[in-house]
Design an enzyme around this catalytic site. Structure first.
Site, PDB file in Angstrom:
ATOM      1  N   THR B   8       0.824  -1.213   0.000  1.00 36.34           N
ATOM      2  CA  THR B   8       0.000   0.000   0.000  1.00 36.34           C
ATOM      3  C   THR B   8       0.857   1.261   0.000  1.00 36.34           C
ATOM      4  O   THR B   8       0.615   2.187  -0.773  1.00 36.34           O
ATOM      5  CB  THR B   8      -0.875   0.042   1.276  1.00 36.34           C
ATOM      6  OG1 THR B   8      -1.268  -1.294   1.597  1.00 36.34           O
ATOM      7  CG2 THR B   8      -2.090   0.896   1.064  1.00 36.34           C
ATOM      8  N   VAL B   9       1.861   1.284   0.889  1.00 38.68           N
ATOM      9  CA  VAL B   9       2.669   2.498   1.007  1.00 38.68           C
ATOM     10  C   VAL B   9       3.561   2.674  -0.219  1.00 38.68           C
ATOM     11  O   VAL B   9       3.682   3.786  -0.755  1.00 38.68           O
ATOM     12  CB  VAL B   9       3.513   2.469   2.312  1.00 38.68           C
ATOM     13  CG1 VAL B   9       4.375   3.721   2.412  1.00 38.68           C
ATOM     14  CG2 VAL B   9       2.615   2.331   3.533  1.00 38.68           C
ATOM     15  N   ALA B  38      11.194  -3.219  -5.693  1.00 37.96           N
ATOM     16  CA  ALA B  38      11.399  -4.644  -5.423  1.00 37.96           C
ATOM     17  C   ALA B  38      10.214  -5.206  -4.650  1.00 37.96           C
ATOM     18  O   ALA B  38       9.819  -4.660  -3.628  1.00 37.96           O
ATOM     19  CB  ALA B  38      12.682  -4.846  -4.617  1.00 37.96           C
ATOM     20  N   GLU B 123      10.714   9.128   9.382  1.00 36.65           N
ATOM     21  CA  GLU B 123       9.535   9.886   9.814  1.00 36.65           C
ATOM     22  C   GLU B 123       8.283   9.021   9.829  1.00 36.65           C
ATOM     23  O   GLU B 123       7.427   9.164  10.705  1.00 36.65           O
ATOM     24  CB  GLU B 123       9.338  11.090   8.880  1.00 36.65           C
ATOM     25  CG  GLU B 123       8.221  12.037   9.254  1.00 36.65           C
ATOM     26  CD  GLU B 123       8.420  12.699  10.611  1.00 36.65           C
ATOM     27  OE1 GLU B 123       9.261  13.587  10.713  1.00 36.65           O
ATOM     28  OE2 GLU B 123       7.734  12.307  11.573  1.00 36.65           O
ATOM     29  N   GLY B 128       2.792   7.803  11.351  1.00 38.08           N
ATOM     30  CA  GLY B 128       2.431   8.003   9.943  1.00 38.08           C
ATOM     31  C   GLY B 128       2.777   9.388   9.430  1.00 38.08           C
ATOM     32  O   GLY B 128       3.942   9.789   9.402  1.00 38.08           O
ATOM     33  N   ASP B 195       2.678  -3.260  18.654  1.00 38.44           N
ATOM     34  CA  ASP B 195       2.944  -2.207  17.670  1.00 38.44           C
ATOM     35  C   ASP B 195       3.283  -0.896  18.383  1.00 38.44           C
ATOM     36  O   ASP B 195       4.266  -0.221  18.054  1.00 38.44           O
ATOM     37  CB  ASP B 195       1.700  -2.036  16.779  1.00 38.44           C
ATOM     38  CG  ASP B 195       1.794  -0.833  15.857  1.00 38.44           C
ATOM     39  OD1 ASP B 195       2.406  -0.961  14.778  1.00 38.44           O
ATOM     40  OD2 ASP B 195       1.264   0.239  16.215  1.00 38.44           O
ATOM     41  N   LYS B 199       6.938   1.522  18.695  1.00 37.28           N
ATOM     42  CA  LYS B 199       6.969   2.974  18.483  1.00 37.28           C
ATOM     43  C   LYS B 199       7.436   3.700  19.746  1.00 37.28           C
ATOM     44  O   LYS B 199       8.155   4.700  19.664  1.00 37.28           O
ATOM     45  CB  LYS B 199       5.584   3.453  18.042  1.00 37.28           C
ATOM     46  CG  LYS B 199       5.218   2.910  16.648  1.00 37.28           C
ATOM     47  CD  LYS B 199       3.744   3.111  16.326  1.00 37.28           C
ATOM     48  CE  LYS B 199       3.393   2.587  14.938  1.00 37.28           C
ATOM     49  NZ  LYS B 199       1.925   2.550  14.704  1.00 37.28           N
ATOM     50  N   GLY B 308      -2.164   4.314   6.852  1.00 39.71           N
ATOM     51  CA  GLY B 308      -2.787   4.526   5.548  1.00 39.71           C
ATOM     52  C   GLY B 308      -1.726   4.764   4.503  1.00 39.71           C
ATOM     53  O   GLY B 308      -0.668   5.325   4.789  1.00 39.71           O
TER      54      GLY B 308
END
Lengths: 432, 432
Positions: B8-9, B38, B123, B128, B195, B199, B308
């Site tokens: 997605t990213v 890749a 970043e 996000g 998760d 962070k 997202g």
């Protein structure tokens, strides 16, 4: 480094440099030692600033060979502008907290920094301690920003917060802000929106890569707001905030730089109705916040202390470290060029409006008033009427309309015999 | 540049690069053109990614002479770690959105970046699109941060928001989050706090200049929270949020680097009761926010989309521009060194607690329970009892107490004959 200005921020900076010196040397590999602090009256003692640093000759501080970086905390246009230009011409990076000089002469200063290949950093000029300028300049460098809306003046936010939570009138809330040191004896720069307008110009310049000055900013203040406006806003699920707004208005060319062919930039400061569930609505008291809407990043908000000696000095210190690290590595290349801005006229603004009207309470008045709206193509979304003896107050919320049509409506309403007074006109923030 | 990962990213980044290319070239003077993407299955078509860019050989993308910058969007430890190390060993700056590899092997990666004198930018790894990492690394470089508290997991914030506003139970809210694509089919990494813990480790490392890994983070999730806990919190003027907290605990040496002699760093993830008027309380749905308390800067909050494709790609793009500009000017010098962290044990944490207890409803039970608190030196601030037939539910809020004393209290309570169940234990955020 040399510091110009020994007021609240200057003194706080000298203190922070002493407190954090070892830590900064260990973390960043640089030594930050002030060689002089230029003030108007060097003989007056200043708490926190060693007397042997004080001097009355700012130009000499800029010129000293052991001044490697110049920190300008004087404020105002003159002599700050000349001193900044002299420093950069001498190859010295500058850090400033001066919104007036940036909003008035930003293009000249940026060009000088570019020509000299030195840093011109100004994190503290907008939003105090909030890491806003770096976020806009660097983190969002690749982002296409649609709109930025900021609460960038703590004085007016404090006054509006008191009017909202304590039900105070404007003058009482202002007096309270003055007693607490949040407002100046002459509060006009804050309450008429001029301080926010300078910050709006700076933010618009960064975000849209365009030359925007204070003169380009349409500006309205908060001094005419009444407790009735606040109360009506609350009942409608809104709070009133003084917002600095910079917005990209896409032309036929579609999205793009505001300096380019397609888009224009609209920059304005005015009180606005903000829905209760909007993140800006929760920004209370003297806090500041800036809300950014980007095409890819979505909604962002940065919140914090917009003023005060230590918060502002903290932002200056972050810039100083950046400038010193760049100086040590020979990295600074000056800021990127900015294009002339195409300023979108305020008359072409499209937004929803709140309008409070005092009328004679008799049959047919509402029809006459509604007729005026209709003639100018301004469509009414909701209306609420409240009797006041032989008068009535009518509150209108319009659908999105063009500012010039709204102004024509207001002009005609003022000439309507049954209209006693056209009260506050507020723009309503919505997901348009 | 070469992109590793075409999910997605990665796809969003390829799209953004195409959209913004002209603009970025004009504004920043650099051309950002992907030479290859890749992916594991190069034959599977990916919407938005030109087929001729796809390759299955990530190592070859890293090694290509025309790959000047490597963007790693694979996630996980292997092979991301090796690929990042290979890129930096080859003198290539890297941009990554990979929290796992940074939280697990950050010290090794930073050392490699320093040795090679290249940028290692990340970043997008925390928060996000929120310009958080740059703010913490640069804007607050000179600041002494006391505490940082973040809502850094959108899935759990969505679940808790639904439990709060719609009164849903945990499992219904989770199912809803899964249906909307906010939660994975296997939601454990999110709901158990892993998760957020990665962070938290990354944020603590930046803010305190210390080596903190996921293993150093005390971690509790939200899966045992009940609608009762949410309802009680609301009645007490609080909301429950899953917070990632990194805190400086000053030792005898006073304020200073967490890696130095004086201070230790406490890093933890757990659900907490946040007062309604705290800025973090208004962060709803899948939004993220990080609240920073600094000695000089005061309170700051950064808010936005934590996940997202396009928001994350926007943050990656900001880093890419930074890396490219630095590469063009020869500016990058690698990140500053970090010191080994002194981790403050969770048992020594001092905070206030919320505790829900189910007991047999008979005389003398409250005295027995209160006696247990008293024996361990945990002082009760407020107590509320509610009958449930022959049982009663008692909610306690304690004054600030030591975690080990609270745990000993809980152990003893569990052995009390009249105690049917020790329910949720929540830490309460307050201005301590």
């Amino acid at each position: 480094m040399g510091i110009l200005g020994g007021g609240t921020v200057g003194a706080a900076l000298v203190g922070l440099l002493a407190e954090r010196r070892t830590e900064i040397a260990a973390r960043c590999g640089i030594e930050l030692v002030p060689v002089a602090v230029a003030v108007r009256s060097p003989d007056r003692p200043r708490p926190g600033v060693p007397a042997d640093l004080l001097t009355g000759d700012a130009a000499a501080v800029v010129a000293r060979p052991d001044t490697d970086i110049v920190v300008e905390l004087i404020g105002g246009i003159d002599p700050a502008r000349e001193l900044l230009l002299a420093a950069m011409a001498g190859g010295k990076p500058v850090v400033t907290a001066n919104k007036e000089v940036l909003a008035g002469h930003g293009a000249e200063l940026f060009a000088a920094a570019r020509a000299a290949g030195v840093d011109l950093l100004f994190e503290a000029a907008v939003g105090g301690a909030i890491p806003l300028v770096r976020a806009l300049r660097e983190s969002l460098a690749g982002e296409s920003v649609r709109r930025i809306m900021g609460i960038v003046n703590g004085t007016t936010n404090y006054i509006l917060s008191r009017m909202t939570t304590a039900g105070s009138g404007y003058h009482d809330a202002l007096a309270e802000a003055q007693a607490l040191g949040y407002a100046e004896a002459d509060p006009r720069a804050d309450v008429e929106g001029h301080d926010a307008a300078a910050k709006a110009a700076i933010m618009a310049g960064i975000v849209f890569g365009a030359e925007v000055t204070t003169a380009d900013v349409h500006c309205e203040g908060i001094s005419t707001l009444s407790p009735n406006d606040i109360a009506f806003a609350r009942r409608l699920g809104h709070v009133i905030k003084l917002l600095a707004i910079a917005e990209r208005i896409d032309g036929d060319g579609g999205a793009g730089s505001a300096g380019g062919g397609g888009a224009a930039v609209a920059v304005r400061v005015h009180p606005a109705m903000v829905p209760d569930d909007h993140p800006l609505a929760a920004v209370r008291d003297s806090f500041n916040a800036v809300f950014v809407e980007g095409d890819a990043a979505g909604e962002l908000m940065l919140y914090g202390r917009g003023a005060g000696g230590r918060p502002t000095a903290s932002a200056v210190l972050g810039d100083l470290i950046d400038a010193a690290v760049n100086l040590a590595s020979g990295a600074a290349a000056g800021p990127p060029p900015v294009a002339p801005a195409r300023i979108h006229p305020i008359g072409e603004l499209r937004t929803a409006y709140y309008l409070a009207l005092e009328v004679i309470d008799r049959p047919g008045v509402l029809a006459a008033v509604a007729g005026v709206f209709g003639r100018h193509g301004v469509s009414i979304r909701s209306m609420e009427q409240e009797g006041l003896g032989d008068q009535a107050r009518i509150i209108f919320i319009t659908h999105v309309a063009c500012e010039s049509d709204m102004r024509a409506t207001l002009d005609d309403l003022r000439h309507l015999e049954a209209v006693r007074q056209v009260g506050s006109v507020l723009r309503v923030i919505a997901d348009e």
